[in-house]
Write a protein that holds these residues in place. Structure first.
Motif, PDB file in Angstrom:
ATOM      1  N   LEU A  94       0.865  -1.178   0.000  1.00 55.66           N
ATOM      2  CA  LEU A  94       0.000   0.000   0.000  1.00 55.66           C
ATOM      3  C   LEU A  94       0.905   1.232   0.000  1.00 55.66           C
ATOM      4  N   ILE A  95       0.426   2.317  -0.576  1.00 52.38           N
ATOM      5  CA  ILE A  95       1.238   3.537  -0.604  1.00 52.38           C
ATOM      6  C   ILE A  95       1.039   4.271   0.718  1.00 52.38           C
ATOM      7  N   ASP A  96       2.136   4.393   1.451  1.00 50.40           N
ATOM      8  CA  ASP A  96       2.046   4.931   2.816  1.00 50.40           C
ATOM      9  C   ASP A  96       1.495   6.344   2.870  1.00 50.40           C
ATOM     10  N   GLU A  97       1.725   7.101   1.804  1.00 45.55           N
ATOM     11  CA  GLU A  97       1.320   8.514   1.822  1.00 45.55           C
ATOM     12  C   GLU A  97      -0.153   8.692   1.468  1.00 45.55           C
ATOM     13  N   LEU A  98      -0.832   7.586   1.077  1.00 44.28           N
ATOM     14  CA  LEU A  98      -2.243   7.712   0.708  1.00 44.28           C
ATOM     15  C   LEU A  98      -3.107   7.048   1.764  1.00 44.28           C
ATOM     16  N   GLU A 102      -7.872   6.536  -0.614  1.00 42.32           N
ATOM     17  CA  GLU A 102      -7.070   6.934  -1.773  1.00 42.32           C
ATOM     18  C   GLU A 102      -6.318   5.760  -2.387  1.00 42.32           C
ATOM     19  N   ILE A 109      -8.426   5.886 -10.827  1.00 42.58           N
ATOM     20  CA  ILE A 109      -7.873   7.134 -11.361  1.00 42.58           C
ATOM     21  C   ILE A 109      -7.208   6.865 -12.694  1.00 42.58           C
TER      22      ILE A 109
ATOM     23  N   ASN B   4      -4.630  14.040  -6.602  1.00 44.02           N
ATOM     24  CA  ASN B   4      -3.850  12.932  -6.054  1.00 44.02           C
ATOM     25  C   ASN B   4      -2.359  13.277  -6.050  1.00 44.02           C
ATOM     26  N   TYR B   5      -1.877  13.871  -7.140  1.00 40.73           N
ATOM     27  CA  TYR B   5      -0.467  14.269  -7.228  1.00 40.73           C
ATOM     28  C   TYR B   5      -0.122  15.217  -6.085  1.00 40.73           C
ATOM     29  N   LYS B   7      -1.671  15.763  -3.280  1.00 40.19           N
ATOM     30  CA  LYS B   7      -1.750  15.114  -1.965  1.00 40.19           C
ATOM     31  C   LYS B   7      -0.474  14.337  -1.678  1.00 40.19           C
ATOM     32  N   VAL B   8      -0.060  13.540  -2.662  1.00 40.37           N
ATOM     33  CA  VAL B   8       1.135  12.717  -2.463  1.00 40.37           C
ATOM     34  C   VAL B   8       2.356  13.607  -2.255  1.00 40.37           C
ATOM     35  N   ARG B  11       2.223  15.139   1.208  1.00 40.31           N
ATOM     36  CA  ARG B  11       2.517  14.188   2.297  1.00 40.31           C
ATOM     37  C   ARG B  11       3.972  13.740   2.281  1.00 40.31           C
ATOM     38  N   ASN B  12       4.557  13.694   1.093  1.00 47.40           N
ATOM     39  CA  ASN B  12       5.983  13.349   1.008  1.00 47.40           C
ATOM     40  C   ASN B  12       6.855  14.431   1.624  1.00 47.40           C
ATOM     41  N   LYS B  15       6.547  14.154   5.282  1.00 46.77           N
ATOM     42  CA  LYS B  15       7.166  12.935   5.797  1.00 46.77           C
ATOM     43  C   LYS B  15       8.686  13.085   5.903  1.00 46.77           C
ATOM     44  N   GLU B 318       5.585   3.479  -4.072  1.00 50.87           N
ATOM     45  CA  GLU B 318       4.495   4.254  -4.667  1.00 50.87           C
ATOM     46  C   GLU B 318       4.523   4.125  -6.195  1.00 50.87           C
ATOM     47  N   GLN B 335       3.666  13.493 -13.184  1.00 51.18           N
ATOM     48  CA  GLN B 335       3.472  13.659 -11.744  1.00 51.18           C
ATOM     49  C   GLN B 335       4.722  14.257 -11.099  1.00 51.18           C
TER      50      GLN B 335
END
Lengths: 228, 803
Positions: A94-98, A102, A109, B4-5, B7-8, B11-12, B15, B318, B335
């Motif tokens: 799983l993608i940790d940032e989502l 999501e 998507i 989505n882009y 958001k990622v 969050r990156n 992080k 990812e 992205q």
């Protein structure tokens, strides 16, 4: 649905050449549930990657829905993959940032589905997997079992014709493992073709047919249950 | 998908705070520095362009060339402007002359307010037809039509008249005649090559010259500007100049005179002529600064690329998963480039805030008035958007191609893909970054050294402990001998002399005819008109003959002193041979009485050449040429002397403020541009180093983190802390050494090229290269050791258990 003829995969480094798959020929029919078993390094995951169109074979033919796809380029394979195949992995991936929502939404998507439709479809799948109450959580906030349920949800959200699962219970305790296998079995009963790679005899028992792989070759094909 | 882009990306960023901060701060600093440099360059390039006719305005300049000696003058004789206009009326729309008596100081008096002003100029009534100045009061069409009319700036209106309305009031010029204020204009914009506070009508000058302006075609004190007809190009008019010179200039000089046009917009950056109105800037320095600006951006972008690829392993999952579920590679590339553009936008906002905060200090330092709002002009706004896109795309393109190429299978296997490839690319980028940094360090050190060299080099005379008092048009001129006598009574004063220009800074050229040169031709040689004790006051050395002697009554009329270069120029075999040779001047037959050493009569941008030291005899000549009194004082005597000098001044000059300056300080101003350049390059080189260091910190931290397991195993095997630190730092040191090897020759060539702009150059010493190399290695060692030390202190039991 799937047919391979003399499928061979050779990995080459500067000095070493390893044959991971050696002339594998087998077939999986639509709606079938097949388990591939064998010791570590026997080529199970390599086979699954090729079947999942993540990799191309070095030799041999691979027919997916009667189309020979072994020479497809990456873009073509990606298209086929996103429209037909769902993946479940041992380590969930799983993608940790989502968030849960999501992560499950991701395949939709890339299928270009509208936001409204996505929301509805993800909602349905989360209900089905009983994880709706976790929709805003991030993967690291979930237990292993919950993470794998999210992974299964992601695998089925686009309603694929084929689900490929690589050691889906490998990182789970027995209770959670059974839960996930039951989910997969239910999907199969609903008509989805399933191929799992596993070490676990117990998981393999869920399948209608067990294929034994050794040193890159199929050594037995044990039809456990009658294919309906 | 874009949601989505974002958001990622967000969050990156959260992080990986450390890397995100390093990335964004580095990029923001790079962009901020680039903007400040860009604003500076924009300002420099905008000089004089506010004039609506800027593209058609030219200054006429004049070369006097007498076998390589002479002048390249920014100013012309009085008659040139209007004679040219009447000869070529179809080619020239307007002409204007600007004149200041070649004396930058004028006493201006209004009631009880008395100031010595440097900003008074006389100009033809066409001045405001040529140059744009916004009138607050008065009519630009007629403001300079009448005798004794003057237009003043708002600052002067405030300074002299406060709340009164200045229009119609009179300001007294040098206590001789009154100037009527006919207009008030906004202060002259900073980006003008010529700043004034008062513009008086040219006709006001006529009385001084007996009712009409000087008609000579030799004396050239008028800065002359023309507006070319819109259908004429400068080359067409320049073609007429030889005929014009032939027709009007005197036979004795016309073969040696060349006129040419200089675009108004070239003056500030490209003109370094004799008799400039103000010291100009130098376009070469803009290239240097522009280069530093671009380097800053490159270095900051490299940080971004390096950290993005280095930290890519944490994003491998990812990317792999997105590919598994069907993402195309192009979608992933978009992205990552998108993320990079977003990060650049964030850095841009931070950079703009940084610029806004630092701009006042920068303005203060560079004596400019740069406003950030310039960037809101559409051209610049679009350029900024373009810049963000370019930086975003360029910094994002490598990571995006690298990351999007990660194979999903390798991710599923737990590997992060082509680490080897990206590690090599990263090393190349670090080498590039440090190559640039080292080149900048070497460059900055040399610029500093050259500046020091210019300021410290012996100009051939002793410039220390000399006080200069401007005395033109004061009663001291008429009573110079008495004034000198009273000064000499003070034991702290060693000697006193006088001259027409500030020795070492400026000089005129005068007509001479050395023995052996054609009888009908004057030669124009650089010269100073001086008073007794000049040689003594400036510590010049007599190589042959003697100095002027007060006891020898005929010396001022018949004696001339030349330098050694002049002896060579004329072709005499030795200094001794020159003594007694005839050197005709406008005073008549003069004889060479002394030969002195060579010296730099202006800045060290030019080499020293032939020079004449001369005295005048007639009272009127003395009055014209006695502009500065130079006083050699005993070292350290200044504090005691200040009161004495002011007292003497007040005894001789009533109601005029006492002004003086130290010669060495004044000569330093000749290198103002070099001074600015050296400070700016120092600041921005420190910035470059800081950004590069930031990048190295990020990269080394990341490398140490990545090698946690390896360090653990090595410690278990018995490696000492020191060995671990060496392991982690040596790799970076190797890169810095490679960077040095590349940077040294490049820097050497570039620096040599720059130094060729100077007649006198500081030697490019090898130790500068070595020190720059050691400094960068030291810096890299410290930065990489910090993280390596922490890594070496970790308990292997913890790291291996974790693995």
């Amino acid at each position: 649905m799937i047919k391979t003829v003399n499928l061979t995969k050779i990995f080459r480094t500067d000095e070493v050449e390893t044959t991971a798959l050696n002339k594998v020929t087998f077939e999986v029919k639509k709606g079938e549930f097949v388990a591939i078993m064998g010791p570590s390094g026997c080529g199970k995951s390599t086979l699954l990657n090729i079947l999942g169109l993540l990799d191309n074979p070095s030799n041999g033919d691979y027919y997916f829905s009667d189309h020979e796809v072994s020479k497809f380029n990456e873009r073509h394979r990606a298209k086929l993959r996103k429209e037909n195949i769902g993946f479940v992995f041992q380590n969930f991936n799983l993608i940790d940032e989502l968030t849960v929502f999501e992560n499950i939404e991701l395949p939709l998507i890339y299928l270009g589905m509208s936001s409204g439709k996505r929301k509805m479809r993800v909602g349905e799948v989360m209900d089905q997997m009983q994880i709706s109450h976790r929709k805003k959580h991030f993967p690291l906030q979930l237990s292993g079992g919950q993470q794998q349920r999210v992974a299964v949800a992601r695998a089925i959200v686009a309603e694929p014709r084929l689900i490929l699962a690589d050691e889906p219970t490998g990182n789970l305790d027995s209770t959670h493992g059974e839960e996930v296998m039951t989910l997969i079995e239910n999907l199969n009963q609903a008509g989805t073709t399933v191929i799992i790679v596993t070490h676990s005899q117990r998981d393999a028992e869920y399948a209608q047919r067990i294929v034994q792989l050794f040193d890159g070759q199929i050594i037995t094909e044990n039809i456990k249950k009658r294919f309906i | 998908m874009i949601g989505n882009y974002i958001k990622v990306a967000y969050r990156n960023v959260i992080k990986r705070k450390l890397y995100s901060i390093i990335n964004t701060t580095g990029l923001a600093l790079g962009i901020a520095s680039f903007f400040i440099i860009a604003l500076y360059i924009i300002d420099e390039l905008s000089y004089d362009r506010y004039n609506t006719k800027a593209e058609k305005i030219y200054r006429i300049c004049q070369i006097y060339d007498f076998g390589g000696v002479g002048e390249n003058s920014a100013s012309l004789p009085f008659p040139v402007a209007f004679t040219l206009k009447s000869d070529y009326p179809d080619m020239i729309d307007e002409v204007v002359r600007i004149f200041n008596y070649q004396s930058p100081r004028s006493l201006m008096v209004y009631e009880d307010k008395r100031f010595v002003e440097k900003g008074l100029f006389f100009a033809d009534s066409t001045f405001f037809d040529v140059f744009d100045h916004e009138f607050v009061k008065g009519n630009p069409e007629t403001a300079l039509d009448k005798n004794y009319s003057v237009v003043i700036t708002e600052s002067m209106a405030d300074k002299y008249f406060g709340n009164e309305d200045p229009i119609g009031k009179t300001i007294k010029f040098e206590e001789t005649y009154s100037l009527f204020v006919t207009g008030i204009i906004k202060d002259v914009p900073g980006h003008s090559h010529f700043h004034f506070d008062f513009i008086a009508s040219m006709t006001s000058v006529e009385r001084v010259y007996g009712g009409r302006l000087p008609q000579t075609w030799v004396w050239n004190p008028c800065w002359t500007y023309i507006v070319l007809n819109k259908n004429v190009n400068p080359g067409q008019l320049e073609k007429m100049f030889p005929d014009f010179v032939n027709k009007y200039f005197y036979d004795a000089e016309k073969d040696n005179v060349t006129l040419y046009l200089q675009p108004l917009t070239d003056i500030h950056l490209k003109s370094r002529l004799d008799y400039e109105i103000e010291a100009n800037s130098n376009i070469a320095y803009l290239y240097i600064l522009g280069g530093i600006g671009i380097f800053l951006l490159i270095i900051a972008s490299i940080n971004f690329m390096n950290l993005s690829t280095a930290t890519s392993s944490s994003r491998a999952k990812e990317i792999g998963m997105k590919k598994v579920v069907g993402a195309y590679r192009t979608q992933l590339i978009c992205q990552f480039i998108g993320e990079s553009i977003i990060m650049t936008l964030v850095a841009l906002v931070i950079a703009l805030i940084m610029v806004e905060i630092t701009l006042p200090t920068f303005n203060n330092f560079t004596d400019k008035n740069i406003d950030l709002n310039i960037l809101l002009e559409p051209t610049y706004l679009f350029s900024i958007i373009g810049l963000v896109l370019i930086i975003g795309i360029l910094s994002g393109v490598y990571p995006s191609f690298y990351l999007s190429a990660i194979s999903p299978i390798s991710v599923l296997r737990g590997s992060t893909g082509k680490e080897n490839g990206s590690a090599i690319a990263r090393k190349v980028l670090v080498v590039l970054q440090f190559t640039i940094s080292i080149m900048l360090i070497i460059g900055t050190v040399i610029i500093f050294k050259q500046l020091q060299f210019l300021q410290k080099t012996d100009p051939g005379f002793n410039k220390e402990n000399i006080i200069v008092i401007p005395v033109s048009r004061t009663p001291i001129v008429g009573k110079y001998d008495v004034f000198k006598g009273e000064l000499m009574a003070n034991p702290s004063i060693v000697s006193v002399t006088a001259m027409d220009d500030v020795f070492g800074s400026a000089h005129n050229t005068h007509e001479f005819r050395p023995e052996g040169f054609p009888d009908n031709k004057w030669q124009f040689y650089p010269a100073l008109v001086v008073q007794y004790d000049f040689i003594k006051t400036f510590g010049l050395e007599i190589l042959a003959g003697r100095d002027y002697n007060e006891k020898n009554q005929t010396d001022p009329i018949t004696g001339i002193i030349i330098n050694e270069a002049m002896v060579k120029h004329v072709g005499w075999c030795s200094n001794e041979e020159a003594i007694g040779k005839i050197f005709r001047s406008l005073q008549g037959r003069e004889k060479v009485i002394g030969v002195i050493n060579d010296f730099n009569a202006t800045s060290l941008h030019k080499s020293s050449g032939p020079f004449v030291i001369n005295m005048k005899e007639s009272r009127s000549s003395i009055a014209w040429f006695l502009n500065y009194v130079a006083i050699r004082i005993t070292p350290g005597a200044h504090d005691d002397l200040h009161g004495f000098l002011e007292e003497k001044w007040n005894e001789f000059v009533e109601n005029r403020p006492f002004e003086y300056f130290f010669l060495d300080e004044e000569l330093k101003k000749l290198y103002k541009e070099e001074n600015n350049l050296s400070t700016l390059s120092l600041i921005f080189t420190i910035m470059v180093l800081f950004i590069a260091a930031l990048g190295l910190l990020g990269l080394s931290s990341y490398m140490a983190e990545k090698r946690t397991k390896e360090i653990g195993i090595r410690k278990v095997m018995g490696a000492s802390g020191f060995r671990i630190i060496s392991l982690l730092t040596i790799e970076f040191l190797k890169l810095i050494i490679i960077a040095n090897i590349i940077a040294w020759p490049l820097a050497y060539f570039i620096i040599n090229d720059w130094l060729h702009h100077f007649a006198y150059q500081t030697p490019v010493s090898w130790y500068i290269f070595l020190i720059s190399g050691l400094a960068t290695m030291g810096m890299a060692l410290i930065i990489t050791s910090v993280k390596a030390y922490t890594a070496s202190r970790t308990n292997p039991a913890d790291t291996l258990k974790y693995e």
